[in-house]
Design a protein around this motif. Structure first.
Motif, mmCIF file in Angstrom:
data_model
loop_
_atom_site.group_PDB
_atom_site.id
_atom_site.type_symbol
_atom_site.label_atom_id
_atom_site.label_comp_id
_atom_site.label_asym_id
_atom_site.label_seq_id
_atom_site.Cartn_x
_atom_site.Cartn_y
_atom_site.Cartn_z
ATOM 1 N N ALA A 42 0.834 -1.203 0.000
ATOM 2 C CA ALA A 42 0.000 0.000 0.000
ATOM 3 C C ALA A 42 0.867 1.251 0.000
ATOM 4 O O ALA A 42 0.593 2.209 -0.731
ATOM 5 C CB ALA A 42 -0.934 -0.004 1.212
ATOM 6 N N ALA A 43 1.923 1.254 0.788
ATOM 7 C CA ALA A 43 2.831 2.406 0.835
ATOM 8 C C ALA A 43 3.515 2.602 -0.508
ATOM 9 O O ALA A 43 3.638 3.729 -0.998
ATOM 10 C CB ALA A 43 3.861 2.221 1.949
ATOM 11 N N ALA A 44 3.941 1.519 -1.117
ATOM 12 C CA ALA A 44 4.645 1.610 -2.394
ATOM 13 C C ALA A 44 3.739 2.052 -3.536
ATOM 14 O O ALA A 44 4.200 2.694 -4.488
ATOM 15 C CB ALA A 44 5.272 0.259 -2.741
ATOM 16 N N ASN A 45 2.442 1.734 -3.424
ATOM 17 C CA ASN A 45 1.512 2.008 -4.525
ATOM 18 C C ASN A 45 0.529 3.136 -4.251
ATOM 19 O O ASN A 45 -0.378 3.375 -5.056
ATOM 20 C CB ASN A 45 0.733 0.727 -4.858
ATOM 21 N N GLY A 46 0.663 3.822 -3.123
ATOM 22 C CA GLY A 46 -0.234 4.923 -2.802
ATOM 23 C C GLY A 46 -1.671 4.472 -2.571
ATOM 24 O O GLY A 46 -2.609 5.160 -2.963
ATOM 25 N N LYS A 47 -1.847 3.332 -1.935
ATOM 26 C CA LYS A 47 -3.178 2.782 -1.702
ATOM 27 C C LYS A 47 -3.455 2.668 -0.202
ATOM 28 O O LYS A 47 -2.588 2.927 0.619
ATOM 29 C CB LYS A 47 -3.284 1.381 -2.318
#
Length: 165
Positions: free
Chosen positions: A49-54
């Motif tokens: 989620a952090a890596a993908n902005g989710k």
């Protein structure tokens, strides 16, 4: 003749009791997605989620529960898979039967601030940092099978934190 009429009437009455009208059948898909795993909620979903902005969508349910399988079923339809793929990292957590004291993986909801589960399913939406954004409504999903597709979609869109596409 009278016996035949009575028998036919009884047969029709029993047939009416044994069948469910099409309109009374649930208008929802059902799915079984609540596997029991050793690592029910690792940090991999938070990292993705952090890596993908989710955000992370944590569905706390069980395969025995019709509300849980209904919610899982909606999440597997094309409309919801698009929303989830764009906005969430999805995690299913088997919580067993917490309302009877036979819960599983209850450390997961507790980790994110949901101190008690009185039924299933529960639904937590987390930021990539692990902060729950819906503690006030997380336990309110126990009626998921009777919610409309539109209501579920609208709530998940709102919880995603960005306007709908």
């Amino acid at each position: 003749m009278i016996r035949a009429a009575i028998a036919a009437s009884l047969a029709l009455a029993l047939a009416a009791c044994a069948t469910t009208p099409e309109s009374a059948a649930p208008a929802r898909p059902d799915a079984r997605s609540y596997a029991v795993t050793a690592d029910a909620m690792g940090d991999a979903a938070l990292a993705r989620a952090a890596a993908n902005g989710k955000r992370v969508l944590v569905v706390l349910g069980a395969n025995w529960c019709h509300d849980s399988t209904a919610l899982a079923g909606w999440l597997e339809t094309p409309r919801f898979t698009g929303l989830v793929a764009e906005r969430y990292e999805l995690v299913f957590v088997n919580v067993g039967m917490p309302q009877t004291g036979d819960g599983h993986n209850l450390a997961v909801p507790q980790r994110f601030g949901l101190a008690e589960m009185k039924g299933t399913p529960g639904l937590l939406v987390l930021t990539a940092e692990g902060k729950a954004v819906n503690l006030d409504t997380a336990a309110s999903w126990r009626n998921a099978a009777s919610r409309s597709e539109e209501a579920i979609y609208a709530e998940l869109t709102a919880l995603a934190g960005r306007p709908a596409p």
